[in-house]
Design a protein around this motif. Structure first.
Motif, PDB file in Angstrom:
ATOM      1  N   SER A 106       2.918 -17.628   4.758  1.00 31.33           N
ATOM      2  CA  SER A 106       3.912 -18.593   5.241  1.00 31.33           C
ATOM      3  C   SER A 106       5.323 -18.062   5.028  1.00 31.33           C
ATOM      4  N   TYR A 107       6.114 -18.131   6.059  1.00 26.00           N
ATOM      5  CA  TYR A 107       7.515 -17.691   5.990  1.00 26.00           C
ATOM      6  C   TYR A 107       7.645 -16.310   5.351  1.00 26.00           C
ATOM      7  N   ARG A 108       6.672 -15.486   5.649  1.00 22.21           N
ATOM      8  CA  ARG A 108       6.670 -14.113   5.147  1.00 22.21           C
ATOM      9  C   ARG A 108       6.410 -13.154   6.301  1.00 22.21           C
ATOM     10  N   VAL A 109       6.921 -11.946   6.140  1.00 18.75           N
ATOM     11  CA  VAL A 109       6.696 -10.887   7.129  1.00 18.75           C
ATOM     12  C   VAL A 109       6.156  -9.656   6.395  1.00 18.75           C
ATOM     13  N   PRO A 110       5.509  -8.752   7.117  1.00 14.91           N
ATOM     14  CA  PRO A 110       4.999  -7.542   6.454  1.00 14.91           C
ATOM     15  C   PRO A 110       6.147  -6.753   5.807  1.00 14.91           C
ATOM     16  N   LYS A 111       5.864  -6.188   4.613  1.00 16.07           N
ATOM     17  CA  LYS A 111       6.874  -5.372   3.922  1.00 16.07           C
ATOM     18  C   LYS A 111       7.241  -4.160   4.754  1.00 16.07           C
ATOM     19  N   ASN A 112       6.242  -3.584   5.396  1.00 19.50           N
ATOM     20  CA  ASN A 112       6.460  -2.410   6.241  1.00 19.50           C
ATOM     21  C   ASN A 112       6.113  -2.765   7.683  1.00 19.50           C
ATOM     22  N   PRO A 113       6.757  -2.126   8.667  1.00 20.44           N
ATOM     23  CA  PRO A 113       6.461  -2.456  10.065  1.00 20.44           C
ATOM     24  C   PRO A 113       4.983  -2.242  10.383  1.00 20.44           C
ATOM     25  N   VAL A 114       4.433  -3.127  11.213  1.00 18.75           N
ATOM     26  CA  VAL A 114       3.016  -3.010  11.570  1.00 18.75           C
ATOM     27  C   VAL A 114       2.863  -2.943  13.081  1.00 18.75           C
ATOM     28  N   GLN A 115       1.732  -2.395  13.497  1.00 23.15           N
ATOM     29  CA  GLN A 115       1.388  -2.335  14.916  1.00 23.15           C
ATOM     30  C   GLN A 115       1.074  -3.755  15.397  1.00 23.15           C
ATOM     31  N   PRO A 116       1.481  -4.112  16.635  1.00 22.73           N
ATOM     32  CA  PRO A 116       1.167  -5.451  17.128  1.00 22.73           C
ATOM     33  C   PRO A 116      -0.326  -5.762  17.004  1.00 22.73           C
ATOM     34  N   GLY A 117      -0.634  -6.908  16.431  1.00 17.77           N
ATOM     35  CA  GLY A 117      -2.017  -7.329  16.305  1.00 17.77           C
ATOM     36  C   GLY A 117      -2.699  -6.870  15.027  1.00 17.77           C
ATOM     37  N   GLU A 118      -2.013  -6.036  14.251  1.00 17.82           N
ATOM     38  CA  GLU A 118      -2.625  -5.491  13.040  1.00 17.82           C
ATOM     39  C   GLU A 118      -2.903  -6.584  12.016  1.00 17.82           C
ATOM     40  N   LYS A 119      -4.033  -6.448  11.331  1.00 14.42           N
ATOM     41  CA  LYS A 119      -4.340  -7.342  10.213  1.00 14.42           C
ATOM     42  C   LYS A 119      -3.549  -6.847   9.007  1.00 14.42           C
ATOM     43  N   VAL A 120      -2.844  -7.774   8.355  1.00 14.23           N
ATOM     44  CA  VAL A 120      -2.000  -7.376   7.225  1.00 14.23           C
ATOM     45  C   VAL A 120      -2.501  -8.085   5.965  1.00 14.23           C
ATOM     46  N   PRO A 121      -2.881  -7.317   4.925  1.00  8.16           N
ATOM     47  CA  PRO A 121      -3.334  -7.954   3.680  1.00  8.16           C
ATOM     48  C   PRO A 121      -2.197  -8.782   3.062  1.00  8.16           C
ATOM     49  N   LEU A 122      -2.558  -9.902   2.425  1.00  8.60           N
ATOM     50  CA  LEU A 122      -1.544 -10.824   1.904  1.00  8.60           C
ATOM     51  C   LEU A 122      -0.576 -10.150   0.928  1.00  8.60           C
ATOM     52  N   GLU A 123      -1.068  -9.161   0.181  1.00  7.57           N
ATOM     53  CA  GLU A 123      -0.183  -8.518  -0.805  1.00  7.57           C
ATOM     54  C   GLU A 123       0.882  -7.648  -0.138  1.00  7.57           C
ATOM     55  N   ASP A 124       0.738  -7.431   1.153  1.00 11.23           N
ATOM     56  CA  ASP A 124       1.721  -6.597   1.861  1.00 11.23           C
ATOM     57  C   ASP A 124       2.793  -7.410   2.587  1.00 11.23           C
ATOM     58  N   PHE A 125       2.871  -8.709   2.260  1.00 12.18           N
ATOM     59  CA  PHE A 125       3.908  -9.545   2.862  1.00 12.18           C
ATOM     60  C   PHE A 125       5.084  -9.726   1.908  1.00 12.18           C
ATOM     61  N   LYS A 126       6.257  -9.997   2.468  1.00  6.99           N
ATOM     62  CA  LYS A 126       7.423 -10.341   1.643  1.00  6.99           C
ATOM     63  C   LYS A 126       8.064 -11.621   2.184  1.00  6.99           C
ATOM     64  N   ILE A 127       8.730 -12.345   1.300  1.00  2.74           N
ATOM     65  CA  ILE A 127       9.370 -13.610   1.668  1.00  2.74           C
ATOM     66  C   ILE A 127      10.592 -13.333   2.549  1.00  2.74           C
ATOM     67  N   ILE A 128      10.725 -14.086   3.629  1.00  4.36           N
ATOM     68  CA  ILE A 128      11.910 -13.951   4.484  1.00  4.36           C
ATOM     69  C   ILE A 128      13.116 -14.502   3.733  1.00  4.36           C
ATOM     70  N   GLU A 129      14.214 -13.760   3.757  1.00  2.00           N
ATOM     71  CA  GLU A 129      15.440 -14.277   3.139  1.00  2.00           C
ATOM     72  C   GLU A 129      16.456 -14.574   4.249  1.00  2.00           C
ATOM     73  N   SER A 130      17.546 -13.816   4.326  1.00  2.00           N
ATOM     74  CA  SER A 130      18.543 -14.101   5.367  1.00  2.00           C
ATOM     75  C   SER A 130      17.945 -13.931   6.763  1.00  2.00           C
ATOM     76  N   MET A 131      18.322 -14.806   7.691  1.00  2.00           N
ATOM     77  CA  MET A 131      17.885 -14.679   9.081  1.00  2.00           C
ATOM     78  C   MET A 131      18.705 -13.577   9.764  1.00  2.00           C
ATOM     79  N   PRO A 132      18.128 -12.953  10.805  1.00  5.98           N
ATOM     80  CA  PRO A 132      18.841 -11.862  11.479  1.00  5.98           C
ATOM     81  C   PRO A 132      19.887 -12.356  12.478  1.00  5.98           C
ATOM     82  N   VAL A 133      20.752 -11.439  12.910  1.00  2.00           N
ATOM     83  CA  VAL A 133      21.807 -11.761  13.882  1.00  2.00           C
ATOM     84  C   VAL A 133      21.189 -12.254  15.189  1.00  2.00           C
ATOM     85  N   LYS A 134      21.826 -13.278  15.777  1.00  2.00           N
ATOM     86  CA  LYS A 134      21.261 -13.874  16.996  1.00  2.00           C
ATOM     87  C   LYS A 134      22.348 -14.634  17.753  1.00  2.00           C
TER      88      LYS A 134
END
Lengths: 129, 410
Positions: free
Chosen positions: B270-298
């Motif tokens: 939840s509200y987390r993204v992979p620590k390292n970039p992943v290929q679209p559709g890739e399964k990402v183990p839960l330990e490889d997620f990080k909490i989202i902090e600041s939102m990006p420019v938009k």
């Protein structure tokens, strides 16, 4: 769509005659012995109990690649059959037609593409003054 | 998305004709929880809308309510209450008594547990107002492929209203916090969709450094009026620049933690993204997620509305809003040729830190035809919005790709 039709037309007009008007299913089964990656080695089409009908009615006249390079819905494949019947002397497939369509719609259905941006959809155009 | 929704609504409407009390064949088991004047989506008539909300908002979900604002309705510098999006995770409290409402401050890292009524907050601490940008972490999710599950937000889960309240840091100073404080977490009075009263709907938070910023408010007013019921009345956290899910609504408790807060929707993916970039559709183990902090420019193009047909002889005024999480937007550009050339826009400074910035420009089209106007903001660290969909992630967060509209010039 238009391009695909042109392509099919071009390919089919390149074929001077069908090797056999309508080979027997038994003959086809003899030709499908070798298997590579779940596909028939000769045609490159997915193995399936209905493949023999595809071979009987389709690949006698044109390359199996004409199938495997395309993606249509069941209705779309039906349109191709009708078009071939109207313009390319394809015969009535009879009871095999739904089986051929089952096969084509199952293995060669439209795929969602991974577009990095989809075309914009405008719900309603309006005059801006 | 809108088309899908309409199809769904149309389908549900037809279904409703033959199944009173049912929606898509399912009984309306939470019917009693519906606020007055609100019908389940299957029964929505065109003229029926959420009370206090603009009729042209797009309803993505009605249990819980998730409603987004079309970009052209976000043209105001300060978002009016009726155009503020809704992202609920549960059912809002049925009753909210302002006089008896309390905020408890507790947790491992407070020197004492203390409660305040809203009246006490108002009298004890200095009141501050800031315009703060709140954007849902999943805004833009609809753009990802393979599709990410969740509400399929397009562009409009963002708003910037004027918030009034007291600084969380002033409250925490009064209560006293220990040196081991690392995070704060919130609890609210909304209830879980399952009806289980013990189940926490959502309890997220931010590191103590973000919590102690001047702009982190415990707010009771939006645009100098009561906060709308769906947006957290009578009290909420407002933490600009981060996923809006850290800005807890119907706020009743803040905990100061000596660990990273582990409340509902802080963990897992939840509200987390992979620590390292992943290929679209890739399964990402839960330990490889990080909490989202600041939102990006938009940025958004808020005028004109997409689909404008205009005459060749006139210049078109274009304007919108831009924001950059914890940072400021330093540049704004538009393109009418799919990014081959970019034209600089006028960009206003934010009225305060973490407020979005209004931008404007005018454009002359070289010949008649179909155009797309693309908008691209650049933040104070030189990062710009990508024209394509940015890095895929399993939950479809942080899509800050350029907004674009379609225009025909005759």
């Amino acid at each position: 769509m238009k391009n695909i039709t042109v392509l099919i037309t071009a390919l089919i007009f390149g074929i001077t005659s069908c090797k056999t008007a309508q080979q027997s299913v038994e003959e086809m089964e003899e030709n499908t012995a070798a298997v590579v990656d779940g596909k028939d080695a000769i045609t490159g089409l997915f193995l399936d109990e209905n493949l023999k009908f595809v071979q009987a009615h389709c690949t006698g006249c044109h390359s199996s690649k004409l199938i495997s390079m395309n993606r249509f819905t069941r209705e779309g494949w039906k349109e191709k059959i009708v078009w071939m019947q109207q313009t390319q002397k394809l015969w009535d497939l009879g009871e095999a037609e739904p089986l051929v369509l089952d096969y084509l719609a199952k293995y060669y259905a439209p795929e969602e593409r991974s577009l990095r941006r989809q075309p914009l959809e405008v719900k309603e155009w309006y005059e801006l003054n | 998305m809108k088309k899908n929704l309409e199809n769904r609504r149309s389908f549900l409407a037809k279904t409703a004709l033959s199944a009173v009390g049912m929606v898509a064949g399912l009984p309306v088991v939470f019917g009693r929880n519906l606020p007055e004047n609100i019908s389940p989506i299957g029964f929505l008539k065109d003229e029926e809308v959420l009370p206090g909300k603009h009729p042209d908002l797009t309803i993505l979900n009605n249990r819980p309510w998730n409603v987004e604002t079309p970009a052209h309705l976000l043209n105001d510098d300060v978002t009016p209450a009726d155009k503020f999006f809704i992202r609920n995770n549960g059912i809002p409290p049925a009753t909210t008594d302002v006089n008896s409402w309390t905020l408890e401050i507790s947790g491992e890292s407070v020197k004492q547990v203390k409660s305040f009524t809203i009246k006490e907050l108002k009298s004890k601490f200095k009141t501050h107002s800031y315009n703060l940008t709140l954007e849902c972490g999943g805004n833009g999710r609809a753009g990802f492929y393979p599709s990410a599950s969740g509400n399929q937000w397009t562009e409009g889960a963002v708003a910037c209203s004027k918030w009034t309240g007291v600084r969380l840091k002033d409250i925490l100073q009064d209560v006293g916090i220990n040196a081991d404080a690392v995070y704060i977490g919130y609890y609210g009075k909304d209830t879980h969709l399952s009806g289980d009263a013990d189940k926490v709907v959502i309890s997220r938070g931010v590191p103590i450094s973000k919590a102690l910023e001047d702009e982190t408010l415990i707010a009771w007013a939006m645009n100098d009026e009561d906060i709308p019921a769906m947006n957290g009345h009578p009290l909420r956290l407002v933490i600009g620049g981060w996923p809006a899910s850290v800005s807890g609504k119907w706020l009743s408790k803040i905990v100061v933690r000596n660990i990273v807060h582990d409340g509902s929707k802080m963990e897992g993916d939840s509200y987390r993204v992979p620590k390292n970039p992943v290929q679209p559709g890739e399964k990402v183990p839960l330990e490889d997620f990080k909490i989202i902090e600041s939102m990006p420019v938009k940025s958004l193009i808020t005028y004109p509305k997409t689909g404008a047909i205009l005459s060749m002889d006139k210049k078109l005024n274009i304007n919108g809003q831009a924001w950059a999480g914890d940072l400021e937007v330093s540049g704004m550009q538009i393109s009418i040729d799919f990014g081959a050339t970019w034209q600089a826009c006028e960009l206003r400074k934010p009225v305060n830190r973490l407020a979005w910035q209004h931008w404007s420009t005018e454009v002359q089209f070289p010949q008649s035809g179909y155009y797309e106007i693309w908008a691209k903001a650049t933040d104070s660290e030189g990062k710009s919005q990508p024209m394509v969909i940015p890095g895929w992630n399993p939950k479809g967060y942080l899509n800050n790709s350029c907004h674009r509209i379609a225009v025909k010039v005759g």
